[in-house]
Write an enzyme that holds these catalytic residues in place. Structure first.
Site, short mmCIF file in Angstrom:
data_model
loop_
_atom_site.label_atom_id
_atom_site.label_comp_id
_atom_site.label_asym_id
_atom_site.label_seq_id
_atom_site.Cartn_x
_atom_site.Cartn_y
_atom_site.Cartn_z
N CYS A 277 -0.14 -21.81 30.58
CA CYS A 277 -0.13 -20.73 29.59
C CYS A 277 -0.98 -21.11 28.37
O CYS A 277 -2.20 -21.07 28.44
CB CYS A 277 1.30 -20.36 29.22
N HIS B 14 3.80 -19.44 34.35
CA HIS B 14 4.72 -20.56 34.11
C HIS B 14 5.29 -21.08 35.42
O HIS B 14 6.42 -20.75 35.81
CB HIS B 14 5.84 -20.13 33.16
N GLU C 32 6.47 -23.92 36.08
CA GLU C 32 7.62 -24.82 35.89
C GLU C 32 8.95 -24.09 35.96
O GLU C 32 10.01 -24.73 36.09
CB GLU C 32 7.48 -25.56 34.55
#
Length: 229
Positions: free
Chosen positions: A113, A209, A211
């Site tokens: 990001c 994202h 993660e």
């Protein structure tokens, strides 16, 4: 999983609360730590402090540029849009130094990001300071789940294939690309969702994202595999 290559994760600098305390803290969401660990790496938190970059990078095998606040528009010669968040100049300074050192060493880098935006700006690119409301984020703190088209003959394509379903939370995006960077993924509205630096062995920035998805560690596994080499 423990052990494996040392992967630095850049950290936020923000006010946080724990126990009876509320004060400034260097922190990172646990999802980054878990993703690196589960992908086979050893996560190392990198606080936004000055100095020691060369020594630090000499000890690391890979680098994650974590998400977070908007970059200072002065970094790419722009006047701040009223909807651009206040700059965190200490974090900006630290991460530009870390990235420059990582690129000199050909250290594997994954930008998430803000991290993708930082990669673009560091190489001379610019940013769109505000996308249409609700198109790529649902404030407060609600991801937009969307499909991205991936260039198949790319590093990202080798990892994810031609398409992926991703979780986005960004109101800015790459505009003019930095020197040497290639766009390798796009949303339906043609917003650039991933960038690569082909003349390095593993430098990848994604606007989403990864993660946050514990069931899909492919990007972090690719990073740690490159870091292990």
């Amino acid at each position: 999983m423990t052990g494996g290559p040392l992967v630095g994760i850049t950290s936020y600098l923000d006010e946080a609360a724990w126990g009876v305390w509320r004060q400034s803290a260097a922190l990172v969401p646990q999802t980054y730590v878990d993703a690196v660990s589960r992908a086979g790496g050893t996560p190392v938190l990198l606080p936004p402090r000055p100095g020691g970059v060369d020594r630090l990078l000499d000890a690391l095998d890979g680098l994650v540029l974590a998400g977070g606040s908007d970059l200072d528009p002065a970094r790419y010669g722009a006047t701040p849009d009223p909807r651009t968040g206040p700059p965190h100049r200490a974090r900006d300074e630290r991460e530009f130094e870390l990235l420059a050192g990582a690129l000199r060493r050909d250290l594997p880098v994954l930008g998430v990001c803000r991290g993708m935006q930082l990669l673009n700006v560091a190489l001379g690119g610019t940013l769109i300071q505000h996308l249409p409301d609700g198109s790529h984020q649902n404030p407060p703190a609600r991801f937009v789940r969307q499909a991205v088209h991936v260039r198949p003959d790319s590093l990202l394509g080798a990892v994810l294939g031609r398409a992926a379903k991703v979780s986005c939370y960004h109101h800015q995006a790459a505009d003019r690309l930095g020197t040497g960077l290639q766009a390798v993924a796009w949303a339906a509205d043609e917003t650039v969702e991933a960038l690569e630096l082909p003349d390095r062995r593993f430098v990848l920035g994604v606007q989403w994202h990864p993660e946050t998805d514990p069931d899909d560690l492919r990007l972090f596994e690719a990073l740690t595999a490159a870091a292990a080499r």
